[in-house]
Design an enzyme around this catalytic site. Structure first.
Site, PDB file in Angstrom:
ATOM      1  N   HIS A  65      49.137  45.746  44.866  1.00 40.02           N
ATOM      2  CA  HIS A  65      47.820  46.009  43.975  1.00 40.02           C
ATOM      3  C   HIS A  65      47.899  47.463  43.461  1.00 40.02           C
ATOM      4  CE1 HIS A  65      45.633  42.342  45.456  1.00 40.02           C
ATOM      5  NE2 HIS A  65      46.634  42.578  46.449  1.00 40.02           N
ATOM      6  N   ARG A  67      45.944  48.460  41.037  1.00 41.42           N
ATOM      7  CA  ARG A  67      44.603  48.693  40.612  1.00 41.42           C
ATOM      8  C   ARG A  67      44.152  49.447  39.083  1.00 41.42           C
ATOM      9  NH1 ARG A  67      42.763  45.863  44.216  1.00 41.42           N
ATOM     10  NH2 ARG A  67      42.747  47.021  46.676  1.00 41.42           N
ATOM     11  N   ASN A  97      44.261  41.285  39.765  1.00 43.62           N
ATOM     12  CA  ASN A  97      43.044  41.490  39.812  1.00 43.62           C
ATOM     13  C   ASN A  97      42.699  42.757  39.316  1.00 43.62           C
ATOM     14  OD1 ASN A  97      44.392  42.697  42.108  1.00 43.62           O
ATOM     15  ND2 ASN A  97      42.652  42.508  43.452  1.00 43.62           N
ATOM     16  N   HIS A 182      46.926  32.374  47.208  1.00 41.91           N
ATOM     17  CA  HIS A 182      46.192  32.827  48.545  1.00 41.91           C
ATOM     18  C   HIS A 182      45.258  31.765  49.093  1.00 41.91           C
ATOM     19  CE1 HIS A 182      43.117  35.420  50.676  1.00 41.91           C
ATOM     20  NE2 HIS A 182      42.191  34.404  50.503  1.00 41.91           N
ATOM     21  N   ASP A 308      51.305  43.436  50.286  1.00 37.00           N
ATOM     22  CA  ASP A 308      49.839  43.317  50.055  1.00 37.00           C
ATOM     23  C   ASP A 308      49.377  44.520  49.900  1.00 37.00           C
ATOM     24  OD1 ASP A 308      47.535  41.988  49.224  1.00 37.00           O
ATOM     25  OD2 ASP A 308      47.041  41.131  51.125  1.00 37.00           O
TER      26      ASP A 308
END
EC number: 3.5.2.3
Length: 433
Positions: A65, A67, A97, A182, A308
């Site tokens: 991630h 961000r 995400n 997921h 992750d």
């Protein structure tokens, strides 16, 4: 810097090509030119003295991630790439995400542009399965593939609609694209915040049963067998999930899987006195689950170690346990935790290297992951006998949320090379331009 680099007399471990021994590695113009048992004499080469060190294919992380866009206070593409190369990773797959979600060509192009600016490691894109990660309508998969996405995923959100998941697997076949999942049945996990068991009972916290993960793995294996698609199971945490994936592989289904260092290192007792750095999803499980995940890593049931890497700020973590956000940073501790597992005898060194290199490359069809002539000169040099103490204040990541602060770990990244460029050396990011 010379375009010709000679890595001299390091222990080269290249699982794809069956190499494990002292070798010289010659790099020319960003590509591996030769791997030789005999010492090489090359004029005008920049020499890297690697005796006593491991010379490995650059690590690849399938689950990161970054961000950006939207949450740059937690991480940016630049700081995430800095953390990656500091941890020996030469390639990362950026989860969708972000804010806005990467469900469009526009966001994909933005991430690619920022990665080019950083010029540190390869940043591969994961596109969303559904628009806005809402689980209601499929995103424009063809456009995402055209924009360079190497997989699709709704990341931390499960696709609860089985019909939609089935269509995603079918449509992804047109592009030979892995669908990364997921696995969580929200009707079983409910408002749970950690693994259901003795520790959750003692702490008075609502638990998440293993069936929340295992039931969804079972569902998706049925859909996979019917559709003949490609499925990638993210952050496997349960014994039952490992068993189902192993059986699916035996039956020839196209399934790959990853596990994180925290899931094969820590059990739910790490929550201790409500330590929010031990809150993640899926939650830390039991010692029995750890042993099952380790067995899956060792026997090939699980294809890759992925971090992750999930940066969060103080405001998301220094709160009550049930209000804390899920996730930990992991790029800068993954190698040490993996080598600690090797020291414990749960993995061979060769298998550990494969899980960080060849396994992830094959799972998503990415370049690299090996050192055959012609391969990208993505190389990680490791000092295997050097021990160091995790100090989150010294992370290159913008966030500090780790449960491993203060832990002593083996194996230090000495250098990271990407396309024949030195991007990290002895604790310092090298000039990327």
């Amino acid at each position: 810097m010379s375009s010709t680099i000679l890595f001299r007399r390091g222990r080269v471990i290249d699982p794809r090509n069956g190499v494990d021994g002292v070798r010289d590695v010659l790099v020319r113009d960003g590509r591996v030119a030769e791997v030789s048992e005999a010492p090489l004499q090359v004029q005008d080469a920049q020499v890297v003295e690697a005796s006593g060190k491991l010379v490995l294919p650059g690590f690849i992380d399938l689950h990161v991630h970054l961000r950006e866009p939207g949450e740059e206070g937690k991480e940016t593409i630049l700081t995430g790439c800095m953390a990656a190369v500091a941890g020996g990773f030469t390639g990362v797959v950026a989860m969708p995400n972000t804010k806005p979600v990467n469900d469009s060509v526009l966001v994909s192009e933005y991430v690619k542009a920022k990665a080019r600016e950083a010029r540190l490691c390869h940043v591969y894109l994961a596109g969303a399965i559904t628009k806005g990660l809402q689980g209601e309508e499929m995103a424009e998969m063809g456009a995402l593939v055209s924009a360079g996405c190497v997989c699709i995923t709704d990341d931390g959100r499960p696709v609860m609609n089985a019909g939609l998941m089935r269509r995603a697997l079918q449509y992804a076949q047109l592009f030979d694209l892995p669908v990364m999942v997921h696995e969580e049945d929200l009707t079983l996990s409910g408002k749970g915040v950690m693994n259901e068991g003795r520790t959750s009972t003692r702490l008075g916290l609502t638990g998440i049963p293993p069936s929340a993960e295992v039931a969804m793995v079972a569902r998706d294996m049925v859909l996979l067998e019917e559709t003949k698609g490609r499925l990638h199971v993210a952050h496997v945490s349960c014994e039952g999930s490992v068993r189902l994936i192993r059986e699916a592989k035996r039956r020839g289904l196209r399934v790959t899987a990853e596990a994180t260092p925290h899931h094969f290192t820590l059990d739910d007792e790490a929550v201790g006195a409500y330590d929010t750095h031990a809150r993640m999803n899926p939650p830390l499980r039991t010692r029995r689950d750890i042993e099952a995940v380790r067995e899956g890593l060792a026997d090939g049931t699980i294809d890759a170690i992925a971090t992750d890497h999930a940066p969060h700020g103080v405001l998301e973590k220094q709160v009550e346990f049930d209000k804390a956000w899920n996730g930990v940073v992991g790029l800068e501790t993954a190698l040490g935790l993996t080598l600690a597992t090797v020291r414990e005898g749960a993995l061979s060194l060769q298998r550990a290297v494969a899980l960080l290199t060849d396994g992830p490359a094959k799972a998503f069809g990415l370049p690299g992951g090996h050192l055959a002539p012609g391969a990208p000169a993505d190389i990680t040099v490791v000092e295997p006998d050097v021990e160091w103490t995790v100090d989150s204040a010294r992370f290159f990541s913008r966030s500090r949320n780790t449960p491993f602060h203060g832990r002593r770990l083996p194996g230090r990244v000495a250098q990271t090379w990407v396309d024949g460029r030195l991007v990290f050396e002895d604790g310092h990011i090298k000039e990327s331009r």
